[in-house]
Each structure stands twice: as C-alpha cells, then as structure tokens.
Design a protein around this motif. Sequence first.
Motif, PDB file in Angstrom:
ATOM      1  N   GLY A 246       0.824  -1.210   0.000  1.00  0.00           N
ATOM      2  CA  GLY A 246       0.000   0.000   0.000  1.00  0.00           C
ATOM      3  C   GLY A 246       0.854   1.254   0.000  1.00  0.00           C
ATOM      4  N   ALA A 247       1.959   1.234   0.766  1.00  0.00           N
ATOM      5  CA  ALA A 247       2.843   2.403   0.802  1.00  0.00           C
ATOM      6  C   ALA A 247       3.509   2.619  -0.555  1.00  0.00           C
ATOM      7  CB  ALA A 247       3.903   2.219   1.888  1.00  0.00           C
TER       8      ALA A 247
ATOM      9  N   ALA B  88       0.937   4.185  -2.622  1.00  0.00           N
ATOM     10  CA  ALA B  88       0.784   5.601  -2.263  1.00  0.00           C
ATOM     11  C   ALA B  88       1.895   6.437  -2.866  1.00  0.00           C
ATOM     12  CB  ALA B  88       0.779   5.746  -0.747  1.00  0.00           C
ATOM     13  N   ARG B  89       3.114   5.918  -2.855  1.00  0.00           N
ATOM     14  CA  ARG B  89       4.243   6.627  -3.460  1.00  0.00           C
ATOM     15  C   ARG B  89       4.028   6.816  -4.967  1.00  0.00           C
ATOM     16  NH1 ARG B  89       7.181   8.548   0.623  1.00  0.00           N
ATOM     17  NH2 ARG B  89       9.258   7.687   0.937  1.00  0.00           N
TER      18      ARG B  89
ATOM     19  N   GLY C 245      -0.474   8.253  -5.037  1.00  0.00           N
ATOM     20  CA  GLY C 245      -1.231   8.928  -3.987  1.00  0.00           C
ATOM     21  C   GLY C 245      -2.296   8.054  -3.353  1.00  0.00           C
ATOM     22  N   VAL C 246      -3.392   8.696  -2.927  1.00  0.00           N
ATOM     23  CA  VAL C 246      -4.461   7.961  -2.228  1.00  0.00           C
ATOM     24  C   VAL C 246      -5.072   6.867  -3.110  1.00  0.00           C
ATOM     25  CG1 VAL C 246      -6.713   8.179  -1.103  1.00  0.00           C
ATOM     26  CG2 VAL C 246      -4.963   9.917  -0.725  1.00  0.00           C
TER      27      VAL C 246
ATOM     28  N   ALA D  11      -2.795   3.882  -3.122  1.00  0.00           N
ATOM     29  CA  ALA D  11      -2.797   3.092  -1.888  1.00  0.00           C
ATOM     30  C   ALA D  11      -4.034   2.208  -1.813  1.00  0.00           C
ATOM     31  CB  ALA D  11      -2.737   4.019  -0.678  1.00  0.00           C
ATOM     32  N   VAL D  12      -5.203   2.793  -2.153  1.00  0.00           N
ATOM     33  CA  VAL D  12      -6.463   2.018  -2.090  1.00  0.00           C
ATOM     34  C   VAL D  12      -6.397   0.842  -3.063  1.00  0.00           C
ATOM     35  CG1 VAL D  12      -8.949   2.101  -2.485  1.00  0.00           C
ATOM     36  CG2 VAL D  12      -7.811   4.023  -1.370  1.00  0.00           C
TER      37      VAL D  12
ATOM     38  N   VAL E  24      -3.812  -1.929  -1.875  1.00  0.00           N
ATOM     39  CA  VAL E  24      -4.283  -2.753  -0.751  1.00  0.00           C
ATOM     40  C   VAL E  24      -5.433  -3.656  -1.194  1.00  0.00           C
ATOM     41  CG1 VAL E  24      -5.399  -2.652   1.512  1.00  0.00           C
ATOM     42  CG2 VAL E  24      -3.481  -1.143   1.012  1.00  0.00           C
TER      43      VAL E  24
END
Lengths: 175, 207
Positions: free
Chosen positions: B64-65, B68-69, B72-73, B76-77, B80
């Motif tokens: 997820g991180a 995100a990198r 963004g959001v 990450a969503v 995951v």
Amino acid sequence: MTVWRLFWVVASLSALSFGGGSIMLAGLEREVVGSGAMAPAQFGALVALGQATPGPLAGVTTVVAGRLTLGAAGLAAAYLGLVAVGTAIALLIGRVPRSWMGHPVVRGALGAVPAFTAAVVLYLAVRIAAGAAEAPLAGLLLIGLPVAVGRLWRVPAPLLVLGGVAAGVLVHSLV
Amino acid sequence: MARLMRIAGLGVWLGASIFGGVAAAHPAIRERAGELGDVRPEEVDGLYALAVFLPGLSFLNLWGAVGARLAGVPGAVVAVASLLLPAMAIALLLPMVARLPLASGAVTGMLYGAVWATVGLLVATGIGQVRKLKGAPARLLCGVGLAALLLGLHPLLLLGLVMGVGAAMAWARRGLPAEPGGGVGSGPTGAAVEPGRMAPMRGGEGR
C-alpha cells in the motif's frame, strides 16, 4: 456477531496489531471462537489454510473467517476492515519524505535491511518446518528441497506449490 | 489510470504468488516496484522497515505504501484492495471450508504438501537474498541475525539492532570514500551519497 461488529473487530485488530498478522490472528481467534461463531478446530484449519495459501499471512484466514461467520456480508466486512486500515497505514508510511531516506546515516540503516530480511525468511522456513510434526524428514527431502532447488532454477512458484500439494497427497498416503 | 491498472495487476500477482508473508514479498516488491514508476529499491527498504514497525498486516502496509508513493491515495487504495483479491477468491471458492473433512487423507496431504512447498520457497528466497547481499559484513550480519532469531530474539528488536549497526557503520564511515563492494552501512550501491539525495543506481540492479 453482527456485520458492523465484525468490521470493527477486524479494523481495530488490524490497527493495533504491532508485530504483524500472527498477532492479529490471536485477537481474531479470541473474538470469533470466544463468541461461539466458530469452533476452535475450525479456526485452526483456517490458520493452516492461511499458511498454505499465498498473500498476506492473516489475509486469507481473516476473510474466510468473515465468510464462515456471517456469509457474504461477513466476507465483505472482513475485506473492507482490512482494506480501510491497511490503506490508512500505507498512506501514513507513504508520506514519509524521500529526503529523510536519502540521509547517509538513514541510508546506512536501510542498507542493512536486506540482511535482516534474508535472516527472517530463513528463520520462517525453519519455524514452519519445525511446526510440521508429521513425517518431517519425508516432507523436507521429498517436497521442501525439490521445491527450493526448482525455485532457484526459476521455476514459477505457483507451479512448484501445485507440485508440492500433489506430492504431499502422495507422500502422506505412503507414510 | 494506466498506472493504477498496473498497480492492481502487480498487487493481484503478489497476492496470488508470494508465499511466506512480507519477508518473502520484500525482495519481489524491491525488484518490481521500479517498473511502475519512480520508486527505487533502497526506498522500498525504507518503506519495508516502516511497514514492519507499524501495526497491521505488514505485507498490506508495504505494498500500500508503494502504491501511495506511485499514485497517492488512489494508488494506496488500489494496491491494498488488489493484494487481498486472491484471498477473497479463495474465500469464495472454498464455501465448504466450514465442513472441511480434516480427517480425510487427501485434504491433510494437500495441506502437508503446501506447508513443505512453502518451506522450500522460503529457503530459495532466503538463499537468493543472501546471494544478493554485498560484502562479508552484510552476510555476517544475516548469519548472526538468523542465530539470534533461533535463540528467541523478537524480530522487531532484531530489525532495530540491524538498522542500528548499519547506521553506526555509515556514521563511522562519514567522509571516507565508498568501498567498491558496498555493504552494510554504505547504502545499497555503495556509492557516495550527498545528504538529502538518493544514491545513483547501478544499471539493472534489482531487476
């Protein structure tokens, strides 16, 4: 147990389980077995299933436990609980500035992480092998070592697992 | 959108093919994250350390991180959610799990085989990781770490100690030219690094 309760249990356990999936499973066991939603042996089978399947170690066990407890709604609740908290923590980690990781001392610390990872991977192998009480020598020689050699020769992992499962049925019937 | 699709595709692949949790996933993510965008292997090491230290499923935290990198959001969503899709598929395909005939020889044999196959995969991953370690100090650190784990040291404590050793060696080496072989304390490439900058990568490293 209600759907909302299950969602809350999975999300809160996920948010508070320092130490990874095994810590979370201990809390989940107390909730679902303690509430009578699942028998202890059934939960034990789910943990074994989680170990024997790919992906996050506690992921399969949690979503299957959700499904067995409350059907499709429980499956969705467990999945969304994991996704919600996982996303929140991932965003937190993802926001750590890159410049912090570029500092020489931080980079020195991070440069040592692969040595840790290698040690943990080998330790996990030893732990799982030690936990297999039944016919360990046969399992190691007839399944574990051939799979390891095959993987080092870049045979795809799913293929090796399928072969291992088939060999397991054969070996188990013989020993 | 194309990047999100690629994050999802790699997430499903990781969730469907990595046995052994985040420790086994770290090398794979380290190798493949760069294909999706500007995430370097040494950055994945940092995210891995944070993912293990923070609560939750470390595998989810790490991928997820990285998502995100990369995006963004939404990244990450998607990361995951996609990582857990194979688990969902297993849950949907095994409605009879509640009635698993655990006494049945075939089912017990399948679990037995899967567990030993997992052991084999972990051994291969560990050996592959040790081969990639640069320099004798890193391999020594790995061996000492394995011994400490077998003697009962908590993995989180070991991670802190190992990172501390790496940081101390980097601190002691300040101002000295980088060792050709790199190793613990010098960063993944062994190259000199200006404060606040990432080290240049060797061509094809980690691929």
